[in-house]
Design a protein around this motif. Structure first.
Motif: not given
Lengths: 116, 114
Positions: A92-96, A105-111, B34-38, B43-51
């Motif tokens: 799940c993710a949420s944003s303003q 978008q901020f992600f949760g840890p997942g199920t 974006f790049w994300y890492v798990q 869970g899914l963690q944000f690593l970096l982004k290009y805007i």
């Protein structure tokens, strides 16, 4: 500030049973997204809520999946009846709210769902 | 159709060596990248982004990525790999339409060998 939370962290059910996943977004975030990663595949978009309304549900795989977001706060994703191919990790993710130039978008840890 | 390609399922690198995880994309317009890492059991963690702006983006844990518009690539790099970098890495894109969904690649498993 608390991040996106998801419950449960792991669920193991038998084929044919029902499972309900819950997501609590960051407080004040109007946008809520559900994504899913099936083993070995890419993370795929399922649907997007803006407050309590479904903005985009083009990624929902079939009518066994039902997502709700009553009151525009937390969301639930119900799978009924569950099939083997539903196994995977549900994020799940949420944003303003819209209006910002860029909404993170901020992600949760997942199920992690395992269907036996 | 919009898509993200990570051509390598797995990348093995010796500790201390530089690492690269490849990513190319096919998205109309100028997407966010974006790049994300798990990490295992996380869970899914944000690593970096290009805007916008500088094509070289620096992120968490010493990682960086270079945006190449002509090649539609956004490869992830690190000058010196650590064993703790071992994880599953996802490249992702998003259009500049407001609040649009994120499109992910299938992931690349990075193994750093001690």
């Amino acid at each position: 500030e608390a991040g996106v939370t998801q419950f449960p962290s792991h669920s193991v059910i038998e084929k044919g049973q029902t499972v309900t996943l819950r997501c609590d977004p960051i407080s004040g975030h109007d946008n809520l997204y559900w994504y899913r990663r099936v083993m070995g595949k890419e993370i795929k978009f399922l649907l997007h809520f803006v407050k309590e309304s479904k903005q985009d549900e083009s990624g929902m795989p079939n009518n066994r999946f039902l997502a709700e977001r009553t009151g525009g706060t937390y969301s639930t994703l119900k799978v009924q009846p569950a099939e083997l191919e539903d196994s995977g990790v549900y994020f799940c993710a949420s944003s303003q709210a819209s209006g910002s130039r860029y909404n993170e978008q901020f992600f949760g840890p997942g199920t992690r769902l395992t269907v036996l | 159709a919009q898509s993200v390609a990570q051509p390598e399922d797995q990348v093995n690198v010796a500790e201390g060596n530089p690492l690269t995880v490849k990513c190319t994309y096919s998205v109309s317009g100028n997407p966010y990248l974006f790049w994300y890492v798990q990490y295992p059991n996380r869970g899914l963690q944000f690593l970096l982004k290009y805007i916008t702006g500088d094509n070289l983006v620096k992120g968490s844990y010493g990682f960086e990525a270079e945006f190449n518009k002509s090649q539609t690539s956004f490869h992830l790099k690190k000058p010196s790999a650590l064993v703790s970098d071992s994880a599953l890495y996802f490249c992702a894109v998003r259009t500049r339409n407001r609040d649009d969904k994120i499109i992910f690649g299938k992931g690349t498993r990075l193994h750093i060998l001690p």
